[in-house]
Design an enzyme around this catalytic site. Structure first.
Site, PDB file in Angstrom:
ATOM      1  N   HIS A  40       2.266  -2.756   8.404  1.00  0.00           N
ATOM      2  CA  HIS A  40       2.352  -3.284   7.024  1.00  0.00           C
ATOM      3  C   HIS A  40       1.229  -2.720   6.145  1.00  0.00           C
ATOM      4  O   HIS A  40       0.821  -3.351   5.172  1.00  0.00           O
ATOM      5  CB  HIS A  40       2.304  -4.816   7.005  1.00  0.00           C
TER       6      HIS A  40
ATOM      7  N   SER B  29      -7.911  18.664 -12.180  1.00  0.00           N
ATOM      8  CA  SER B  29      -7.244  18.108 -13.347  1.00  0.00           C
ATOM      9  C   SER B  29      -7.770  18.821 -14.574  1.00  0.00           C
ATOM     10  O   SER B  29      -8.953  19.155 -14.649  1.00  0.00           O
ATOM     11  CB  SER B  29      -7.537  16.612 -13.443  1.00  0.00           C
TER      12      SER B  29
END
Ligand code: ARG
Length: 474
Positions: A170, A291
């Site tokens: 999970h 970026s």
């Protein structure tokens, strides 16, 4: 007045069709473009020539072509292959596809003998043969790249056999595992992909040549011979099925979709692990980009793109299944739509494997961070329960005792191993000094000492077995 047309001469007039005999007007220019496949099927040009060479040789062996005619055809085809490789072949959209372009060029170069090549075959068995030859070669490249990736993975797993990290369910910390063990889980997925690919190859490697348009041919052809000349395992069984079957392409796309699904899962983990929140691994700069606005950024573009490309490959599988759904026997023009999805699935699978095979050996584990993360989240709670069971406490009671201990530790803002013996004993008198051995991460992983377990010893043995499997491939 006669309605007769003179026979079309495609060799001299590219607008004339090889099938033009029964037609009384030229093809509409848009229809010509709409129905043409040469823009994409020219990728199979060398396979088309390979198939034609085998066909012509067989025709000469059974006496349908003379030796001289065969030699002329073979020489012409070889020259055309060179022309194609040199990028000098004059591809024509009017000649529709790779098959008719090459055939027309042959006649243009060697004269009337070129027109004999198509004896006893059809584009329908020709195209099926070409795709199989093309795909077989791609499968072999993909298999080699898959093996390179697996070799790198197993090497890295061996180096990281002792490295402790949190194991997740999970996406919550569950139990500590070794990084080597995690990498071998990826390898197990890829091992199944390899088996699937080899199984698919068996059905790719059959020769449909000789099925002709759909019903076979009245010439005394030898299908075993062309099959053997082309390196196929055997001729296909039924002529109708031979020209219409694209199961092998669907199977390949199913392989590719599952492979990409596996690579996307590994990609997702790499993306998570390189984030500053996890900070488990370093992905070298050459696999990342920056970026244009945020100077601090180093983005894991390569795994992100692999993850993204899974979508198109899954799409290709659905495209081919849908293409074949409800198609009546035998060949239908629909089948021309098989190539672009198949080609792209093969290209994408190969590129993504290459990216991973290059990237995996360069991954650097940030061991301290992994260890620190494994120590958080009470990942040895199950070990404490197992310890109590060994002392005679029923598992359900042990589960409850550990649950209380964890709750207490949360209140104290401590990990289980940081609680004192006195604190631990509030929950069970069975807890003794030796409990701290099982509460350590090293003790926890070492205890999972069986086939398929995460203990470093088992990881090394699993690496050994994986290497053995890989070495048996070639
Ligand atoms: N370009 C065609 C294809 O890709 C070749 C076979 C065409 N056969 C035909 N009867 N029109 O499937």
């Amino acid at each position: 007045m006669s309605n007769e047309k003179s026979p079309s001469e495609p060799a001299n007039n590219p607008a004339a069709k090889l099938w033009g005999g029964r037609f009384s007007e030229a093809t509409d220019a848009f229809v010509e473009r709409f129905t043409a496949s040469v823009a994409f099927d020219q990728r199979m040009a060398l396979e088309d020539i390979q198939g034609s060479l085998a066909h012509a040789q067989m025709l000469s062996e059974v006496g349908v072509l003379s030796d001289g005619e065969y030699r002329q055809i073979a020489g012409g085809l070889q020259d055309i292959a060179e022309e194609i490789q040199a990028g000098e072949f004059p591809w024509s959209v009017q000649l529709e596809d790779v098959h008719m372009n090459i055939e027309a060029r042959l006649t243009q170069r060697i004269g009337a003998t070129g027109k004999k090549l198509h004896t006893g075959r059809s584009r329908n068995d020709q195209v099926a043969t070409d795709i199989r030859l093309w795909l077989r070669a791609r499968i072999d490249l993909i298999a080699a790249e898959l093996t390179r990736l697996q070799t790198g993975l197993v090497e890295l797993a061996e180096r990281e056999a002792d490295t402790i990290m949190p194991g997740f369910t999970h996406l919550q910390s569950a139990q500590p595992v070794t990084f080597g063990h995690h990498l071998l889980a990826w390898n197990a997925m890829l091992g199944r992909d390899f088996e699937r690919l080899m199984d698919c190859r068996k059905r790719v490697n059959r020769s449909p040549l000789g099925a002709a348009a759909l019903a076979g041919t009245s010439y005394p052809i030898n299908r075993e011979r062309t099959s053997e000349l082309l390196g196929f395992d055997a001729p296909t069984e039924n002529s109708l099925d031979s020209v219409s079957d694209r199961d092998f392409a669907i199977e390949f796309c199913a392989f590719a979709a599952l492979l990409l699904t596996h690579l996307s899962r590994a990609s997702e983990e790499l993306v998570l692990w390189t984030s500053s929140q996890f900070n488990f691994i370093d992905l070298p700069d050459r696999f990342c980009t920056g970026s244009s606005i945020m100077p601090q950024k180093k983005n894991p573009d390569v795994p992100e793109l692999v993850r993204g490309k899974t979508g198109r490959v899954n799409g290709h599988l659905i495209a081919l299944l849908t293409l074949m759904k409800s198609q009546p026997l035998a060949y239908n023009k629909d089948n021309q739509e098989d190539k672009e999805p198949l080609f792209d699935a093969a290209d994408t699978a190969l590129d993504c494997l290459r990216a991973f095979a290059d990237m995996v050996p360069a991954l650097k584990a940030k061991k301290e961070n992994m260890l620190e993360a494994a120590a958080k989240g009470f990942s040895t709670a199950t070990d404490l329960a197992d310890y109590l069971v060994c002392k005679g406490v029923p598992f359900r009671d042990a589960h409850e005792i550990v649950g209380q201990s964890v709750s207490f530790a949360i209140e104290q803002d401590k990990d289980l191993a940081e609680l004192s013996l006195v604190q631990l004993r509030q929950f069970s008198a069975e807890i003794g000094e030796d409990v701290f051995e099982v509460l350590t991460l090293e003790g926890s992983v070492a205890a999972r000492d069986h086939i398929g377990g995460t203990a470093p010893k088992q990881v090394r043995a699993a690496c050994e077995r994986a290497r053995e499997m890989i070495s048996q491939r070639s």
